[in-house]
Design a protein around this motif. Sequence first.
Motif, PDB file in Angstrom:
ATOM      1  N   ALA A   1       0.840  -1.195   0.000  1.00 39.19           N
ATOM      2  CA  ALA A   1       0.000   0.000   0.000  1.00 39.19           C
ATOM      3  C   ALA A   1       0.879   1.252   0.000  1.00 39.19           C
ATOM      4  N   GLY A   2       1.056   1.849  -1.184  1.00 39.10           N
ATOM      5  CA  GLY A   2       1.801   3.086  -1.297  1.00 39.10           C
ATOM      6  C   GLY A   2       3.307   2.926  -1.308  1.00 39.10           C
ATOM      7  N   TRP A   3       3.836   1.734  -1.538  1.00 39.66           N
ATOM      8  CA  TRP A   3       5.289   1.558  -1.592  1.00 39.66           C
ATOM      9  C   TRP A   3       5.666   0.439  -2.550  1.00 39.66           C
TER      10      TRP A   3
ATOM     11  N   VAL B   1       8.205   5.383  -1.864  1.00 42.23           N
ATOM     12  CA  VAL B   1       6.972   5.498  -1.096  1.00 42.23           C
ATOM     13  C   VAL B   1       6.155   6.618  -1.716  1.00 42.23           C
TER      14      VAL B   1
ATOM     15  N   PRO C   1       2.040   7.462  -1.684  1.00 35.88           N
ATOM     16  CA  PRO C   1       0.664   7.096  -1.317  1.00 35.88           C
ATOM     17  C   PRO C   1      -0.273   7.110  -2.516  1.00 35.88           C
ATOM     18  N   ALA C   2      -1.186   6.140  -2.552  1.00 33.60           N
ATOM     19  CA  ALA C   2      -2.213   6.014  -3.593  1.00 33.60           C
ATOM     20  C   ALA C   2      -1.639   5.765  -4.976  1.00 33.60           C
TER      21      ALA C   2
ATOM     22  N   ARG D   1       1.245   8.139 -10.216  1.00 30.97           N
ATOM     23  CA  ARG D   1       0.107   8.853  -9.652  1.00 30.97           C
ATOM     24  C   ARG D   1      -0.059  10.177 -10.371  1.00 30.97           C
TER      25      ARG D   1
ATOM     26  N   TYR E   1       6.839  12.472  -2.838  1.00 35.25           N
ATOM     27  CA  TYR E   1       7.154  11.059  -2.659  1.00 35.25           C
ATOM     28  C   TYR E   1       8.458  10.933  -1.906  1.00 35.25           C
TER      29      TYR E   1
ATOM     30  N   ALA F   1       6.760   3.591   5.316  1.00 36.61           N
ATOM     31  CA  ALA F   1       5.505   3.973   4.677  1.00 36.61           C
ATOM     32  C   ALA F   1       4.394   4.159   5.710  1.00 36.61           C
TER      33      ALA F   1
ATOM     34  N   ALA G   1       2.470   7.735   6.676  1.00 31.62           N
ATOM     35  CA  ALA G   1       1.012   7.838   6.607  1.00 31.62           C
ATOM     36  C   ALA G   1       0.392   8.258   7.939  1.00 31.62           C
ATOM     37  N   ASN G   2       1.141   8.115   9.026  1.00 33.26           N
ATOM     38  CA  ASN G   2       0.611   8.416  10.353  1.00 33.26           C
ATOM     39  C   ASN G   2       1.659   9.193  11.148  1.00 33.26           C
TER      40      ASN G   2
END
Length: 357
Positions: free
Chosen positions: A260-262, A281, A283-284, A298, A308, A334, A338-339
Motif C-alpha cells: 500500500a503506497g510503496w 513510497v 501514497p495512492a 500517480r 514522494y 511507509a 502515513a501516520n
Amino acid sequence: MLLLASNRPSVVVVRNDSAMHRADESVEAPSAAEVAVMDAANSRILPSQALGKGVLFQATLAPGETRRYLVLPRRALPAVPPVESKAHARFVPERLDDFAWESDRTAHRVYGPAIMTDPKEMLVSSGVDVWSKRTRALVLDKWYASGDYHADRGEGLDFYKVGKARGCGGLGIFDGRQLHASSNFSKWKVLADGPLRAVFELNYDSWDAGGRKVSEVRRVSIDAGSNFSRVESHFAAAGPLDVGVGIVERAGEGRYRDGAGWMSYWEPQHGADGSAACAIVLPAARFARNDGHYLAIREAQPGKSFVYYMGAGWSKSEDFPAPEAWESTVRDFAARAANPLKVNVEGAVQAQARKGG
C-alpha cells in the motif's frame, strides 16, 4: 527551575498515536532565532537545527507515548553541546556539475549541465545515483576529493549504474506507453545544510513529454538517521500529468515487492559488491513495469505539490543483511509517513513532524 521561570520556554508536545515505536523522528516547531531544545522529562539538551522560522529536533517515543520538549533562548544556557553533522548537500562543480546529498545512512547524486557536453561523458540524464555506505560518517566531500569511490575502502562505494535510466527514484511523465524524462538539472539552490537536515532545490527546464511541454522545480530533503529522501515536485504543464517514479531493473534474479503506497527492489548481487536496494513510497500509487523500470504512478496537478520518498540500502551495511530486513524498513517507513507524530505548541497545532527525509 530558575532557568525556566526566568525564560518562559515554549512547550512542544509530541504525541505518538500509533502502535509503532518511533525512533529519532524529526519534529519542527516555530521559534525565534538562536534557541535550544530541552527534553522536559530529563532536562537533556537535544541536538537541534535552526530551519526557516523554526527549529528542527528529533524525538523518540514508545507506542501511545506523549513527550514534552522546551524551546529556550540559547543565550539562557551556560553552554550548548555542539551538534554532529549527519546530513549534507552540495553542488560539485569539480565533478562536472554533480549535485550530491547524504545522511549518515546513504548518499545520492544527480547530474548537472557540464556532464552533458563533456567529451568523455556526454551524459543526458535526470536519473538518481546511489552511493552505498557502511559508515555513519559523512563521506561525500572525502570521496569527491580523492576521486576514488568506485572501490570499497571500508566505508562503501559507488557501484550503482544509472546512465540514462531513472536509477533510484528518478521520475518522468507517463503517457500509458512510455516514460518521458527531462534532461539534466539546470539550476540548483541549497536551502539548508545540516546538521540534522539538508534541503535543496533543482530546476529541470521544459521538456517534451509526448507532445506536452513540462518543466519541474524539485525540492529534496534528507534527515539524520534516515535512508529516505523526501522529494516535493511542482510541475508546470497544461493540465494534469501522470508522473511515474522509477527504479531501474537489473538483469538477473532480483526481488521486487510492493504494498500500500510503496514498492521495493533488491538488486541481484553485483559480485563482491553485494546488492543495492531501492524503494519508493508514494501514497495512492499504482504500479507498472515498463521499459526496464518498475514505476510508481500517480496523477499530479500543475502548480501543486507532488510528494514522494525515495530510499536506498545496501546488503553490506549492518542494517540490511537480507532483502527481508530492507522490506521491513520500507513498510515501516511507509506506515510512519502515513501516520505522522502529532505535534502541538502551547495548545495549538503549530508544528510539523516527519519521519526521516
